[in-house]
Design an enzyme around this catalytic site. Structure first.
Site, short mmCIF file in Angstrom:
data_model
loop_
_atom_site.label_atom_id
_atom_site.label_comp_id
_atom_site.label_asym_id
_atom_site.label_seq_id
_atom_site.Cartn_x
_atom_site.Cartn_y
_atom_site.Cartn_z
N ASP A 31 0.86 -1.19 0.00
CA ASP A 31 0.00 0.00 0.00
C ASP A 31 0.90 1.24 0.00
O ASP A 31 1.29 1.73 1.05
CB ASP A 31 -0.92 -0.01 1.22
CG ASP A 31 -1.92 1.14 1.19
OD1 ASP A 31 -1.70 2.11 0.43
OD2 ASP A 31 -2.92 1.08 1.92
N HIS A 68 1.02 8.44 3.10
CA HIS A 68 1.57 7.76 4.28
C HIS A 68 3.08 7.99 4.44
O HIS A 68 3.66 7.54 5.43
CB HIS A 68 1.29 6.26 4.22
CG HIS A 68 -0.17 5.94 4.19
ND1 HIS A 68 -1.01 6.26 5.24
CD2 HIS A 68 -0.95 5.35 3.25
CE1 HIS A 68 -2.24 5.86 4.95
NE2 HIS A 68 -2.23 5.32 3.75
#
Length: 262
Positions: A169, A174
């Site tokens: 991911d 992030h």
């Protein structure tokens, strides 16, 4: 939107080795002393590792035109374990859209992934996609009444999101401060699935279970967690499962949690 219900998202095989399973355990907070999670000898794979293998399925739905990818968020997650994952191997999966719930101004798409090892369901909250006359669907599990049986503490690592993204991911929010700001966050934040998996480790220890013995897991993502945050986890024993909620400085970040261990 009801046309999406039951639509197939295809099949996929994911192959992994022991190194990847060990990296996953470390990325969700397993300590080096947990040898059966981080050492290839007698390695046990954390069941939540399956969610990294199946991440392709919810990622297929947005580009297919089901909803606006820039505003949709991961609302909740469910995992049911059929049998333990091998320390290395290939997992065949099929995926489909389960239910599509009409929440008025938004829709909730359930993406279901099935394999011989697990069943997993992503609930994706899509603003602007509701109002099509469908059913609202079930309500979220409420916080248990009464005082918790246990209160636990979990300190996340400043490097945790950077490690976890190596499992597949790689959304830029992030890791990249500018991407996080564009998403409305002050800085890069944790993957919800990383946080959800991480809390199962102290919960298992407190309830005298092994985290690799996880058989069922549910949780709703109520607010973001930032790398380095300290979580307060409250748990309630109910029949053969543990209900839980997690907060950071009084702000609920995981709600409606439920974990069961074999």
């Amino acid at each position: 939107m009801s046309d999406w219900r039951g639509r197939t998202l295809g099949t996929r095989e994911a192959t992994y080795d022991e190194t990847r399973a060990i990296l996953y355990a470390l990325s969700v907070g397993a300590p080096a002393s947990a040898l059966d999670l981080v050492f290839e000898k007698d390695l046990r794979v954390l069941p939540t590792f399956a969610l990294t293998l199946a991440q392709w399925a919810p990622d297929e739905l947005g580009p297919a035109g089901a909803f606006d990818m820039t505003t949709a968020v991961h609302g909740s997650q469910r995992l049911r374990v059929r049998k333990p994952l091998p320390s290395a191997g290939t997992v065949a999966m099929t995926a489909r859209v389960g239910e599509v719930w009409d929440k008025g101004r938004a829709a909730v798409f359930e993406v279901v992934v099935e394999s011989e090892y697990f069943d997993a369901t992503w609930s994706i909250f899509a603003p602007g996609a509701g109002g099509f006359g469908g059913e609202r669907g079930p309500s979220s599990r409420r916080r248990p009444s009464g005082d918790p049986d246990r209160t636990l503490t979990l300190r996340t690592s400043p490097n945790q999101a950077a490690l976890y993204r190596l499992l597949g991911d790689r959304h830029h929010m992030h890791i990249d401060p500018e991407a996080a700001k564009a998403a409305g966050m002050p800085r890069p934040f944790m993957h919800g699935l990383c946080t959800l998996a991480a809390v199962t480790l102290p919960i298992a220890e407190a309830h005298e279970a092994h985290p690799a013995g996880l058989t069922e897991l549910d949780g709703r993502f109520a607010a973001p967690v930032f790398p380095g945050d300290e979580l307060t986890i409250e748990t309630w024993e109910q029949d053969d499962a543990v209900l839980f909620e997690a907060a950071v400085e009084g702000r609920t970040v995981l709600s409606g949690g439920r974990a069961a261990f074999g």
